[in-house]
Write a protein that holds these residues in place. Structure first.
Motif, PDB file in Angstrom:
ATOM      1  N   ASN A   1       0.771  -1.014   0.137  1.00  0.00           N
ATOM      2  CA  ASN A   1       0.163  -0.062  -0.090  1.00  0.00           C
ATOM      3  C   ASN A   1       0.734   1.205   0.192  1.00  0.00           C
ATOM      4  O   ASN A   1       0.439   2.270  -0.514  1.00  0.00           O
ATOM      5  N   SER A   2       2.111   1.116   0.528  1.00  0.00           N
ATOM      6  CA  SER A   2       2.800   2.299   0.701  1.00  0.00           C
ATOM      7  C   SER A   2       3.681   2.447  -0.666  1.00  0.00           C
ATOM      8  O   SER A   2       4.557   3.473  -0.525  1.00  0.00           O
ATOM      9  N   VAL A   3       3.588   1.744  -1.286  1.00  0.00           N
ATOM     10  CA  VAL A   3       4.578   1.618  -2.615  1.00  0.00           C
ATOM     11  C   VAL A   3       3.559   2.214  -3.608  1.00  0.00           C
ATOM     12  O   VAL A   3       2.593   1.752  -3.925  1.00  0.00           O
ATOM     13  N   ILE A   4       4.221   2.931  -4.594  1.00  0.00           N
ATOM     14  CA  ILE A   4       3.566   3.307  -5.899  1.00  0.00           C
ATOM     15  C   ILE A   4       4.166   2.937  -7.055  1.00  0.00           C
ATOM     16  O   ILE A   4       3.329   2.820  -8.127  1.00  0.00           O
TER      17      ILE A   4
ATOM     18  N   TRP B   1       8.833   2.919   9.643  1.00  0.00           N
ATOM     19  CA  TRP B   1       8.142   2.272   8.265  1.00  0.00           C
ATOM     20  C   TRP B   1       8.909   2.744   7.015  1.00  0.00           C
ATOM     21  O   TRP B   1       8.849   1.967   6.116  1.00  0.00           O
ATOM     22  N   LEU B   2       8.779   4.061   6.909  1.00  0.00           N
ATOM     23  CA  LEU B   2       9.410   4.509   5.461  1.00  0.00           C
ATOM     24  C   LEU B   2      10.484   3.873   5.136  1.00  0.00           C
ATOM     25  O   LEU B   2      11.029   3.829   4.106  1.00  0.00           O
TER      26      LEU B   2
ATOM     27  N   VAL C   1      10.042   0.552   3.781  1.00  0.00           N
ATOM     28  CA  VAL C   1       9.668   0.577   2.434  1.00  0.00           C
ATOM     29  C   VAL C   1      10.601   0.762   1.511  1.00  0.00           C
ATOM     30  O   VAL C   1      10.754   0.184   0.431  1.00  0.00           O
TER      31      VAL C   1
ATOM     32  N   ALA D   1      -4.046   6.653  -8.859  1.00  0.00           N
ATOM     33  CA  ALA D   1      -3.380   5.916  -7.760  1.00  0.00           C
ATOM     34  C   ALA D   1      -2.049   5.393  -8.211  1.00  0.00           C
ATOM     35  O   ALA D   1      -1.213   5.174  -7.302  1.00  0.00           O
ATOM     36  N   SER D   2      -1.893   5.233  -9.492  1.00  0.00           N
ATOM     37  CA  SER D   2      -0.437   4.836  -9.876  1.00  0.00           C
ATOM     38  C   SER D   2       0.454   5.886 -10.097  1.00  0.00           C
ATOM     39  O   SER D   2       1.600   5.633 -10.332  1.00  0.00           O
TER      40      SER D   2
ATOM     41  N   ASN E   1      -2.743   6.116   2.838  1.00  0.00           N
ATOM     42  CA  ASN E   1      -2.653   4.809   2.666  1.00  0.00           C
ATOM     43  C   ASN E   1      -0.987   4.518   3.154  1.00  0.00           C
ATOM     44  O   ASN E   1      -0.629   3.375   3.400  1.00  0.00           O
ATOM     45  N   SER E   2      -0.139   5.420   2.834  1.00  0.00           N
ATOM     46  CA  SER E   2       1.208   5.187   2.937  1.00  0.00           C
ATOM     47  C   SER E   2       1.858   5.541   4.481  1.00  0.00           C
ATOM     48  O   SER E   2       2.741   5.221   4.934  1.00  0.00           O
TER      49      SER E   2
ATOM     50  N   ILE F   1       1.324   4.993   8.456  1.00  0.00           N
ATOM     51  CA  ILE F   1       0.658   4.236   9.569  1.00  0.00           C
ATOM     52  C   ILE F   1       0.446   4.668  11.134  1.00  0.00           C
ATOM     53  O   ILE F   1      -0.346   4.200  11.686  1.00  0.00           O
TER      54      ILE F   1
ATOM     55  N   GLN G   1       9.673   6.351  -6.530  1.00  0.00           N
ATOM     56  CA  GLN G   1       9.288   5.772  -5.212  1.00  0.00           C
ATOM     57  C   GLN G   1       9.926   6.592  -4.186  1.00  0.00           C
ATOM     58  O   GLN G   1       9.325   6.951  -3.085  1.00  0.00           O
TER      59      GLN G   1
ATOM     60  N   TRP H   1       8.228   9.953  -3.533  1.00  0.00           N
ATOM     61  CA  TRP H   1       6.787   9.612  -2.654  1.00  0.00           C
ATOM     62  C   TRP H   1       7.292   9.659  -1.365  1.00  0.00           C
ATOM     63  O   TRP H   1       6.595  10.035  -0.421  1.00  0.00           O
ATOM     64  N   LEU H   2       8.267   8.803  -0.757  1.00  0.00           N
ATOM     65  CA  LEU H   2       8.461   8.638   0.489  1.00  0.00           C
ATOM     66  C   LEU H   2       8.811   9.731   1.149  1.00  0.00           C
ATOM     67  O   LEU H   2       8.605   9.943   2.399  1.00  0.00           O
TER      68      LEU H   2
END
Lengths: 273, 273
Positions: free
Chosen positions: A89-92, A145-146, A149, B12-13, B89-90, B92, B142, B145-146
Motif C-alpha cells: 500500500n505504501s508503494v506506488i 516504516w518509511l 519501505v 493511484a498509480s 495509505n502510506s 501508519i 518511489q 513519494w516516500l
C-alpha cells in the motif's frame, strides 16, 4: 534446549516490528515456522549457522518455511517483520515486482544477498535504524516504516536482474487461496484435494505447482503449519495439549503428541514449561 | 494576462507530481482553483505576492479555494501536488491528524509555516528533492513519494500544537458528501438545499458549517468550482463555449459568458486562444 517461536502480532495499525535481539550461545529456533508476515534478519555480531559476517542477511517471504536455526557462539541480530500487503500500500512503483519478491520463497535467491551492493544497502539500513532507535521524536515509528519501505524497494531494484524469472507473480496468486484457507483453520486437516479445489486447480496440477514453488509437498507444509500453530498456542500455557490437538486438526491428543514429538523433538506436554 | 490553470492528472498509480516551475514576470494564477489534490508550493527565488523569502511555503488543502496569485518579479517554485487518500495509505501513525491537516483549509494556519523549525524542515525537503532530481536511479519516483510522505508527517508533528482545534476532522467529514456530489457533476448547478441533503444536514446548519469551514458561502464555492472546471475544459480547445456551458451547469452560452467574464476577467471565447 527448547525451541523459541517468534510471534508477530501485526495488524494494519502496527504493520511491522523492529527488534534488536541478542541470542545466547546454543540458541535454537524451531524447525518450522511460517506466517503471513515477511521477516528479515541481519547479523550484527556473533554467528548463526553458516552466517559469520556482519550484515549477513536472511529473508523469509510470506508463508515461507524457514528451517531450524542454531547459534553456537550467540549472536546479535536486527529482526524486522512486516505485513506484505500493508507495505504494498505504501508503494506506488513496481508493485508487481515487489509483491513477487515478498511472496516468492527467498531461499531461491539467497545468494544474491551476498552481492557487495546489496551488503552496502543493508549496512545503510542498519545505520538508519540505529539512528532512529536513539532519536526521541514523536513520529519515529512512521519514519522507521518509511525506511523499511525504502529498503525493500531498493532491494528489489538492486536484485532485479538476479531474481528468478522461472516463477511469475501469477504462480503465487494461483496457490494463495489454499494458504488462506489453511490459515483460516476452517477445515483442518486440509487435504490436498480440498486445497486444490480452493485454487480451482486439478489435484495433480496443484501438487506439482506447490512442490515446485515451496520445495516441499503441500501435505508436509500443511502439517508443519499446524504443528507450528499448536506450539504457539501451547507456549505460555494458553492451551493444554487436548485443546491444541483439537484446534489444529489432530485426531486426538495422543496422535498429536506422537507427531509433535517426532517433528519438534520434545513432547507437547513439556513444550509448555 | 491570461490566467494559467494548474492541472493535476493524478491517479493511484501516479499519486503525485513534483515540478520545478519558473514563472515569468507578471505571471497570474487564476482567481479560483480547487480540486481533490492537495498541493504545496515552496518559493525558491524571486517573489510572489506577499512572499519574498526563500522557503516561503503555501499549502492548499483538498478542495480548498486558492485565490489569484501574481508575481511582479518572476519566481522559481517547487510545486508538489498529491492525492491525500493515497498519502494516507502510506501512513501508519497519526492517520487522523494527517487527514485533518490535509482536508482542513490551510489558510487558517498559514502563519505556522513561518516558524523557524518548519522552515528548516521545508529546506531539508527541497534539498532532498533537488538531490533526487539529479540522481539517475530506477526507483527515484518511489523515493520522492516516500520523501513527500515523510515531509507531511513531519509537518503535522511540528505543527501539532498550533493547528486549530476549533474544527475537528468530523467537521470535514460532515461536509465531504456535498463536495463529492459537486465533483461528480451529476447535478449542476448544485443548490444549497441539495448539498445539505447529501450531507444529511438541515439547510441552515449546512450553510453555517460550510461558511465557517471554507470562509465563503457554499453558493460562491459552487460557482467558482464550475467556472474553474469550465476554464479547464476551454483551455487547449477541448470544448467550445456552448459545450462547456452545458457541462458545467450554466443556463445557456450567453449567461455562461457573462458570468465567466465577471469572475475570470476575460470572456470564455478569448480564454481558449
Amino acid at each position: 534446549m527448547k525451541p523459541i517461536l517468534f510471534k508477530w502480532p501485526l495488524s494494519a495499525s502496527l504493520p511491522y516490528q523492529v527488534e534488536f535481539y541478542t541470542l545466547e550461545k546454543g540458541f535454537v529456533e524451531p524447525n518450522y515456522d511460517m506466517h503471513a508476515a515477511v521477516h528479515f534478519v541481519i547479523l550484527l555480531q556473533g554467528s548463526l549457522e553458516k552466517w559469520k559476517n556482519k550484515y549477513d542477511f536472511f529473508l523469509s517471504s510470506a508463508w515461507e518455511i524457514h528451517g531450524k536455526t542454531y547459534s553456537r557462539t550467540g549472536a546479535t541480530l536486527l529482526v524486522v517483520a512486516f505485513l506484505p500487503d500493508v507495505l504494498l500500500n505504501s508503494v506506488i512503483c513496481d508493485k508487481e515486482k515487489i509483491s513477487f519478491f515478498l511472496h516468492n520463497p527467498a531461499v531461491k535467491y539467497r545468494a544474491c544477498f551476498l552481492r557487495p551492493e546489496v551488503r552496502a544497502r543493508i549496512r545503510a539500513f542498519v545505520e538508519k535504524m540505529e539512528f532512529l532507535e536513539k532519536e526521541m521524536r514523536p513520529n519515529t515509528s512512521q519514519k522507521k516504516w518509511l525506511e523499511i519501505v525504502d529498503f525493500i524497494s531498493d532491494l528489489v531494484t538492486l536484485l532485479d536482474s538476479y531474481l528468478p524469472n522461472k516463477f511469475s507473480r501469477s504462480e503465487y496468486a494461483k496457490l494463495e487461496p489454499a494458504l488462506v484457507k489453511l490459515a483460516s483453520l476452517e477445515n483442518v486437516p486440509l487435504s490436498v484435494s480440498a486445497a486444490a479445489k480452493a485454487c480451482f486447480l486439478s489435484e495433480s496440477h496443484f501438487y506439482h505447482l506447490f512442490k515446485e514453488f515451496y520445495g516441499i509437498p503441500f501435505s508436509s507444509y500443511e502439517l508443519y503449519f499446524r504443528l507450528n500453530g499448536a506450539a504457539s498456542d501451547l507456549s505460555g500455557g494458553k492451551m493444554n495439549v487436548k485443546q491444541a490437538a483439537s484446534k489444529w486438526g489432530f485426531f486426538d491428543a495422543s496422535h498429536f503428541s506422537r507427531t509433535f514429538k517426532k517433528f519438534m523433538g520434545i513432547p507437547p506436554v513439556k513444550y509448555d514449561r
